[in-house]
Structures are given as C-alpha cells and as structure tokens.
Design an enzyme around this catalytic site. Sequence first.
Site, PDB file in Angstrom:
ATOM      1  N   GLY A  74      42.051  31.663  74.873  1.00 26.29           N
ATOM      2  CA  GLY A  74      41.887  33.171  75.040  1.00 26.29           C
ATOM      3  C   GLY A  74      41.630  33.630  73.767  1.00 26.29           C
ATOM      4  O   GLY A  74      41.836  33.372  72.610  1.00 26.29           O
ATOM      5  N   PHE A  77      36.996  36.533  68.341  1.00 26.58           N
ATOM      6  CA  PHE A  77      36.818  35.646  67.162  1.00 26.58           C
ATOM      7  C   PHE A  77      37.802  35.618  66.224  1.00 26.58           C
ATOM      8  O   PHE A  77      38.805  36.438  66.026  1.00 26.58           O
ATOM      9  CB  PHE A  77      35.574  36.186  66.182  1.00 26.58           C
ATOM     10  CG  PHE A  77      34.104  35.927  66.689  1.00 26.58           C
ATOM     11  CD1 PHE A  77      33.577  34.825  66.644  1.00 26.58           C
ATOM     12  CD2 PHE A  77      33.463  36.904  67.600  1.00 26.58           C
ATOM     13  CE1 PHE A  77      32.387  34.261  67.312  1.00 26.58           C
ATOM     14  CE2 PHE A  77      32.185  36.387  68.207  1.00 26.58           C
ATOM     15  CZ  PHE A  77      31.727  35.379  67.916  1.00 26.58           C
ATOM     16  N   THR A  78      38.098  34.497  65.749  1.00 21.63           N
ATOM     17  CA  THR A  78      39.067  34.325  64.475  1.00 21.63           C
ATOM     18  C   THR A  78      38.663  33.157  63.480  1.00 21.63           C
ATOM     19  O   THR A  78      37.435  32.465  63.678  1.00 21.63           O
ATOM     20  CB  THR A  78      40.544  33.537  65.077  1.00 21.63           C
ATOM     21  OG1 THR A  78      41.347  33.999  64.068  1.00 21.63           O
ATOM     22  CG2 THR A  78      40.399  32.424  65.615  1.00 21.63           C
ATOM     23  N   HIS A  80      39.466  29.948  60.751  1.00 24.04           N
ATOM     24  CA  HIS A  80      40.371  28.992  60.315  1.00 24.04           C
ATOM     25  C   HIS A  80      40.001  28.557  58.819  1.00 24.04           C
ATOM     26  O   HIS A  80      38.709  28.425  58.454  1.00 24.04           O
ATOM     27  CB  HIS A  80      40.483  27.990  61.365  1.00 24.04           C
ATOM     28  CG  HIS A  80      41.255  28.266  62.646  1.00 24.04           C
ATOM     29  ND1 HIS A  80      42.335  28.991  62.654  1.00 24.04           N
ATOM     30  CD2 HIS A  80      40.858  28.235  63.911  1.00 24.04           C
ATOM     31  CE1 HIS A  80      42.771  29.298  64.160  1.00 24.04           C
ATOM     32  NE2 HIS A  80      41.764  28.738  64.675  1.00 24.04           N
ATOM     33  N   ALA A 148      47.664  34.920  64.156  1.00 21.72           N
ATOM     34  CA  ALA A 148      46.873  35.226  65.424  1.00 21.72           C
ATOM     35  C   ALA A 148      47.425  33.884  66.471  1.00 21.72           C
ATOM     36  O   ALA A 148      47.741  32.957  66.045  1.00 21.72           O
ATOM     37  CB  ALA A 148      45.487  35.035  65.090  1.00 21.72           C
ATOM     38  N   GLY A 150      46.047  32.079  70.080  1.00 26.94           N
ATOM     39  CA  GLY A 150      45.186  32.114  71.351  1.00 26.94           C
ATOM     40  C   GLY A 150      45.430  30.822  72.022  1.00 26.94           C
ATOM     41  O   GLY A 150      45.423  29.830  71.340  1.00 26.94           O
ATOM     42  N   SER A 163      48.179  30.700  64.537  1.00 28.62           N
ATOM     43  CA  SER A 163      47.496  30.261  62.937  1.00 28.62           C
ATOM     44  C   SER A 163      48.322  31.435  62.094  1.00 28.62           C
ATOM     45  O   SER A 163      48.351  32.471  62.376  1.00 28.62           O
ATOM     46  CB  SER A 163      46.106  30.413  62.824  1.00 28.62           C
ATOM     47  OG  SER A 163      45.499  31.655  63.453  1.00 28.62           O
ATOM     48  N   CYS A 179      39.618  39.034  65.840  1.00 27.74           N
ATOM     49  CA  CYS A 179      40.326  39.444  67.234  1.00 27.74           C
ATOM     50  C   CYS A 179      39.720  40.852  67.818  1.00 27.74           C
ATOM     51  O   CYS A 179      40.254  41.295  68.762  1.00 27.74           O
ATOM     52  CB  CYS A 179      41.747  39.518  67.145  1.00 27.74           C
ATOM     53  SG  CYS A 179      42.536  37.990  66.628  1.00 27.74           S
TER      54      CYS A 179
END
Length: 223
Positions: A74, A77-78, A80, A148, A150, A163, A179
């Site tokens: 879900g 954009f994020t 890492h 975040a 997801g 994260s 996000c």
Amino acid sequence: MDGRPVQWAVSTGYVDYEPAVAAMEARVAAIAAGEAEEVVWLLEHPPLYTAGVSAKDDDLLAPDRFPVHRTGRGGQFTYHGPGQRVAYVMLDLNKRGKDVRAFVHGLEDWIIGALDQFGVDAGMREGRVGVWVERKGAGWSREDKIAAIGVKVRKWVSFHGISLNVEPDLDHFGGIVPCGITEHGVTSLVDLGVLATMDEADGALKASFQRVFGAVETGEAPL
C-alpha cells in the site's frame, strides 16, 4: 494466539530490494500454510525508490537518480537507503484479529513507543499514514515524517512493513514526493539531534514491539 514468540531477525550489510521481496513472498506463503513462524526482519537497502499501488507517476521527480521498484504494498512513493532501518513485518493476522486498520495502528504505536525511548514526541495524524513529529522555531512550525508505513496482506498474513529514519541522507528523498505529500517534510533521529546508532534504534524497536505485539526471539533472516 498460540503463545510462540515472533522471530526477530537482523541482516547485516545492504540487502537488494528484489531478492528481499522474493524472500518475503516465500515466507508469507509458508506462514499461511502453517510451515513457518512469524518474523520481523530488520535490514538496510542500498539507495532506491519504491512505488506502492497508489503511486502517481508525477511524484517521481528524478526517475534516473536511483533504481525504482514497483511493488504491491500500500501507499505511494518512498525512499529506502543506508541509515534507514527497514522492518519487514510478517505476522499472521488470522491469529491476531483480521483487522488491517487496527494492525496499521499497531505499527504506528510500535514506532511511536520506540521513538519515545529517545525522548522524541511523535504521533499519528488523521488522514496521513506514518509517524510524524512537530518542529518549531522562531516564527515557524511544520510537521515532518520520521517513519513510513506500507503493508500488504495475503491470506491474512502481513508483509512489507515500516521504515524508520535513523541517519539517512535526507537529500535522497528529494527525488520523489514522499508518500504523495508536498506540504510536509522528512526528518530523522539524527536530524532531530538524537545521535542514535542503528543498534540503539533496533533495541528501542525491539522493546516497543514486545509491548505492542508480544514476545520475540532471535531468528534467522529470510534471506
């Protein structure tokens, strides 16, 4: 619940994204089949962007900066990368209550409790998934995201996860609209003046997880 502790596994070095997702997929299938234990898998990825199922192409501002991975979790954009603790959470919600909203709130509560151990006042925000801190100065204030969330659920087994920004390069978030939110920023423990190591962050996460979700024991990483 059957009372068995959740396995707690930590990978050293950087774990590439696609093999990590493949390992999660396999572990989730095994948990659903009753052939493996629940696990929380802590790791760091090399710099990359991921796009959740709600990601909008316009929110990828620098498509050539880092590898971009489309994923089934879900969210939007994020980023890492090094200095960020990713925790992939594979729990059997068949045994924990089939309520995804409550599960996400549990993840938020977990992170908030971990941050509280460093004196960071963090919280949830209505209509915004993740964990936030309020920052103030002379004549200004804003809210920044420090963690975040997801997730995806298959056969009521969760995967992907959270994260937490410990000490990532915050400039790396500039290649996306994190996000999908433009009016707020991104921060980290070190950015807030908390000089925590990754091991210290892991310790806080472990203690808070046990408060929210139950006991853990050392386990092997899925990859």
